[in-house]
Structure formats: structure tokens, C-alpha cells
Design a protein around this motif. Structure first.
Motif, PDB file in Angstrom:
ATOM      1  N   GLU A 234       0.833  -1.213   0.000  1.00  0.00           N
ATOM      2  CA  GLU A 234       0.000   0.000   0.000  1.00  0.00           C
ATOM      3  C   GLU A 234       0.862   1.256   0.000  1.00  0.00           C
ATOM      4  O   GLU A 234       0.546   2.231  -0.690  1.00  0.00           O
ATOM      5  N   ARG A 235       1.984   1.222   0.749  1.00  0.00           N
ATOM      6  CA  ARG A 235       2.903   2.368   0.751  1.00  0.00           C
ATOM      7  C   ARG A 235       3.490   2.591  -0.643  1.00  0.00           C
ATOM      8  O   ARG A 235       3.593   3.723  -1.110  1.00  0.00           O
ATOM      9  N   ARG A 236       3.896   1.491  -1.290  1.00  0.00           N
ATOM     10  CA  ARG A 236       4.458   1.606  -2.634  1.00  0.00           C
ATOM     11  C   ARG A 236       3.425   2.151  -3.615  1.00  0.00           C
ATOM     12  O   ARG A 236       3.730   2.984  -4.469  1.00  0.00           O
ATOM     13  N   ARG A 237       2.175   1.678  -3.478  1.00  0.00           N
ATOM     14  CA  ARG A 237       1.105   2.142  -4.361  1.00  0.00           C
ATOM     15  C   ARG A 237       0.849   3.636  -4.176  1.00  0.00           C
ATOM     16  O   ARG A 237       0.728   4.382  -5.148  1.00  0.00           O
ATOM     17  N   ARG A 238       0.811   4.069  -2.911  1.00  0.00           N
ATOM     18  CA  ARG A 238       0.577   5.484  -2.617  1.00  0.00           C
ATOM     19  C   ARG A 238       1.733   6.356  -3.124  1.00  0.00           C
ATOM     20  O   ARG A 238       1.525   7.446  -3.643  1.00  0.00           O
ATOM     21  N   LEU A 239       2.970   5.853  -2.971  1.00  0.00           N
ATOM     22  CA  LEU A 239       4.130   6.599  -3.438  1.00  0.00           C
ATOM     23  C   LEU A 239       4.110   6.741  -4.959  1.00  0.00           C
ATOM     24  O   LEU A 239       4.364   7.830  -5.494  1.00  0.00           O
ATOM     25  N   LYS A 240       3.782   5.648  -5.648  1.00  0.00           N
ATOM     26  CA  LYS A 240       3.704   5.684  -7.106  1.00  0.00           C
ATOM     27  C   LYS A 240       2.616   6.642  -7.564  1.00  0.00           C
ATOM     28  O   LYS A 240       2.804   7.435  -8.494  1.00  0.00           O
ATOM     29  N   LEU A 241       1.461   6.606  -6.895  1.00  0.00           N
ATOM     30  CA  LEU A 241       0.355   7.508  -7.224  1.00  0.00           C
ATOM     31  C   LEU A 241       0.757   8.961  -6.995  1.00  0.00           C
ATOM     32  O   LEU A 241       0.483   9.837  -7.821  1.00  0.00           O
TER      33      LEU A 241
ATOM     34  N   GLN B  31       3.804  10.223  -7.045  1.00  0.00           N
ATOM     35  CA  GLN B  31       4.771  10.624  -8.059  1.00  0.00           C
ATOM     36  C   GLN B  31       4.091  10.929  -9.389  1.00  0.00           C
ATOM     37  O   GLN B  31       4.439  11.900 -10.070  1.00  0.00           O
ATOM     38  N   ARG B  32       3.096  10.118  -9.744  1.00  0.00           N
ATOM     39  CA  ARG B  32       2.394  10.348 -11.011  1.00  0.00           C
ATOM     40  C   ARG B  32       1.545  11.608 -10.956  1.00  0.00           C
ATOM     41  O   ARG B  32       1.408  12.320 -11.949  1.00  0.00           O
ATOM     42  N   LEU B  33       0.992  11.903  -9.799  1.00  0.00           N
ATOM     43  CA  LEU B  33       0.228  13.141  -9.647  1.00  0.00           C
ATOM     44  C   LEU B  33       1.142  14.356  -9.766  1.00  0.00           C
ATOM     45  O   LEU B  33       0.766  15.377 -10.357  1.00  0.00           O
ATOM     46  N   LEU B  34       2.355  14.250  -9.210  1.00  0.00           N
ATOM     47  CA  LEU B  34       3.318  15.343  -9.339  1.00  0.00           C
ATOM     48  C   LEU B  34       3.731  15.542 -10.792  1.00  0.00           C
ATOM     49  O   LEU B  34       3.878  16.677 -11.268  1.00  0.00           O
ATOM     50  N   THR B  35       3.910  14.429 -11.518  1.00  0.00           N
ATOM     51  CA  THR B  35       4.230  14.513 -12.944  1.00  0.00           C
ATOM     52  C   THR B  35       3.096  15.180 -13.704  1.00  0.00           C
ATOM     53  O   THR B  35       3.316  16.061 -14.546  1.00  0.00           O
ATOM     54  N   LEU B  36       1.861  14.776 -13.403  1.00  0.00           N
ATOM     55  CA  LEU B  36       0.690  15.375 -14.053  1.00  0.00           C
ATOM     56  C   LEU B  36       0.606  16.859 -13.732  1.00  0.00           C
ATOM     57  O   LEU B  36       0.323  17.684 -14.610  1.00  0.00           O
ATOM     58  N   ARG B  37       0.890  17.198 -12.482  1.00  0.00           N
ATOM     59  CA  ARG B  37       0.845  18.602 -12.071  1.00  0.00           C
ATOM     60  C   ARG B  37       1.861  19.430 -12.842  1.00  0.00           C
ATOM     61  O   ARG B  37       1.613  20.573 -13.213  1.00  0.00           O
ATOM     62  N   SER B  38       3.050  18.854 -13.105  1.00  0.00           N
ATOM     63  CA  SER B  38       4.083  19.590 -13.830  1.00  0.00           C
ATOM     64  C   SER B  38       3.718  19.806 -15.296  1.00  0.00           C
ATOM     65  O   SER B  38       4.205  20.733 -15.931  1.00  0.00           O
ATOM     66  N   LEU B  39       2.854  18.949 -15.846  1.00  0.00           N
ATOM     67  CA  LEU B  39       2.467  19.060 -17.256  1.00  0.00           C
ATOM     68  C   LEU B  39       1.276  19.989 -17.467  1.00  0.00           C
ATOM     69  O   LEU B  39       1.116  20.556 -18.546  1.00  0.00           O
TER      70      LEU B  39
ATOM     71  N   THR C 262      -5.351  24.251  -9.562  1.00  0.00           N
ATOM     72  CA  THR C 262      -5.899  25.148  -8.543  1.00  0.00           C
ATOM     73  C   THR C 262      -5.746  24.604  -7.128  1.00  0.00           C
ATOM     74  O   THR C 262      -5.758  25.366  -6.169  1.00  0.00           O
ATOM     75  N   ASN C 263      -5.601  23.287  -6.996  1.00  0.00           N
ATOM     76  CA  ASN C 263      -5.467  22.685  -5.667  1.00  0.00           C
ATOM     77  C   ASN C 263      -4.717  21.373  -5.812  1.00  0.00           C
ATOM     78  O   ASN C 263      -4.703  20.774  -6.875  1.00  0.00           O
ATOM     79  N   MET C 264      -4.094  20.901  -4.737  1.00  0.00           N
ATOM     80  CA  MET C 264      -3.277  19.699  -4.824  1.00  0.00           C
ATOM     81  C   MET C 264      -3.997  18.417  -4.429  1.00  0.00           C
ATOM     82  O   MET C 264      -3.378  17.380  -4.307  1.00  0.00           O
ATOM     83  N   ASN C 265      -5.311  18.466  -4.206  1.00  0.00           N
ATOM     84  CA  ASN C 265      -5.993  17.201  -3.908  1.00  0.00           C
ATOM     85  C   ASN C 265      -6.270  16.455  -5.207  1.00  0.00           C
ATOM     86  O   ASN C 265      -6.318  17.042  -6.292  1.00  0.00           O
ATOM     87  N   LEU C 266      -6.472  15.149  -5.092  1.00  0.00           N
ATOM     88  CA  LEU C 266      -6.578  14.267  -6.246  1.00  0.00           C
ATOM     89  C   LEU C 266      -7.687  14.682  -7.196  1.00  0.00           C
ATOM     90  O   LEU C 266      -7.480  14.792  -8.413  1.00  0.00           O
TER      91      LEU C 266
END
Length: 202
Positions: free
Chosen positions: A39-46, A48-56, A61-65
Motif C-alpha cells: 500500500e505504501r508503494r502504491r501510494r508513493l507511485k500515485l 509521483q504520477r500526480l506530481l508529474t501530471l501537475r508539472s504538465l 488550482t489545488n493539490m488534492n486528487l
């Protein structure tokens, strides 16, 4: 003595059952530990992908999913509209280029129309931040000119986003956000000179 031995034997049996239960509890603990790690690995991967999406996506407007996904979807819809508009523009320009001599006459008419209405070719470059510039280009409406401009900018390592094209009285107005493909720093004055050189050659 016999009773004591039986009691001890019974105790031994109970002990064996107890040890089995302890071993089962250990397996459960190990199983839960593996689940927690997964679960920790899954959350970390998620994350990281959200941060990548945010950079693109330029507008988050907000950092929630939910907000990140909503903003990304909105941005994709805007990009699709831009792509459709540019595709229509390119098709229109390519169709006009197939008209041969008539297209050349139209280009001459476009230049004369611009001059008659006091519209002059122009290049304006404004800094947004150190990596992005806002450009506005006014040029005569000529066949395949926008396509050639995109090709030259791509060769020079630049990308255009949020682009709009308007034609009016023989002129073509191109407005767009411009950034380096490698994220390098851009200077407005140097970029303006480069754009003017590119426009002369196309």
C-alpha cells in the motif's frame, strides 16, 4: 501421579495448539506487514504520477486528487479545441495552396489589402517567466506560412502552446505561448530577432 501426567500431557496438547495459534498470528502479522508495504508503494507511485501530471498541466488550482484530475481534464479539452482549430486552419491553407496561380493572386491581394487598411507586419514578444514568452505575430496571409513557421520553430527547439490564429483584411494574427523544448531560459529581445529572421525566410 497418573493424573498429573495426564494433566501434563493435556497441557502439552494445549501447548501444541497454542504454538500453532502463535505461528498463525505471526503469519497474519507478516501478511499485514506485506500489505502495508504494498500500500505504501502504491501510494508513493500515485503521488509521483500526480506530481508529474501537475508539472504538465499549467493551471492546477489545488493539490488534492479530484482537483488535479479535473484541472487536467479541462486542460486536455482546451488543447483538443486548439488542435481542431489549427487543423482546420492548416486544411484551409493547404486547400488554397492547391489552387496554383489563383493562390498567388490571393497572396498579392492579401498584401495589398493589408497595406490599404494600414496593417503592418509586426512581431511582439513579452516575457511570462524565464522559461515562457507570449508572442504576437502579424504577417500577410500566405499559403502554408503557418506550417513553415511551426517547422522552423521546431528545428530551433521551440514549442507553441495555447495558440490562436485570426485572419483579417489579408493579415494573419498568430498569438501563442512559446517555450523551449528543453526548458531553457528565453530572452524576449533575442527571441524577437529570431522570429523576425524566420518570418523573412518563409
Amino acid at each position: 501421579m497418573d493424573g498429573l501426567c495426564l494433566s501434563e500431557i493435556g497441557g502439552c496438547k494445549d501447548g501444541r495448539i497454542g504454538r500453532g495459534q502463535l505461528e498463525d498470528d505471526g503469519d497474519d502479522t507478516q501478511f499485514k506487514s506485506k500489505n502495508l508495504e504494498a500500500e505504501r508503494r502504491r501510494r508513493l507511485k500515485l503521488s509521483q504520477r500526480l506530481l508529474t501530471l501537475r508539472s504538465l498541466v499549467p493551471k492546477i488550482t489545488n493539490m488534492n486528487l479530484a482537483t488535479i484530475l479535473d484541472d487536467a481534464a479541462t486542460y486536455i479539452v482546451e488543447l483538443k479545441k486548439n488542435v481542431d482549430a489549427l487543423s482546420d486552419q492548416l486544411l484551409e491553407m493547404e486547400a488554397s495552396s492547391e489552387d496554383g496561380p489563383k493562390a498567388l493572386v490571393d497572396e498579392i491581394d492579401a498584401v495589398q489589402d493589408m497595406e490599404a487598411n494600414g496593417i503592418k507586419p509586426d512581431v511582439q514578444v513579452t516575457g511570462i517567466d524565464e522559461h515562457k514568452l507570449w508572442i504576437k505575430i502579424v504577417i500577410p496571409k500566405r499559403r502554408s506560412q503557418f506550417t513553415k513557421l511551426l517547422e522552423m520553430l521546431s528545428i530551433c527547439g521551440f514549442e507553441l502552446t495555447d495558440t490562436s490564429i485570426t485572419t483579417f483584411k489579408g493579415a494573419m494574427l498568430i498569438s501563442s505561448c512559446m517555450e523551449g523544448a528543453s526548458g531553457e531560459m528565453l530572452k524576449a529581445s533575442q527571441t524577437k530577432d529570431l522570429l523576425q529572421e524566420i518570418i523573412k525566410g518563409i
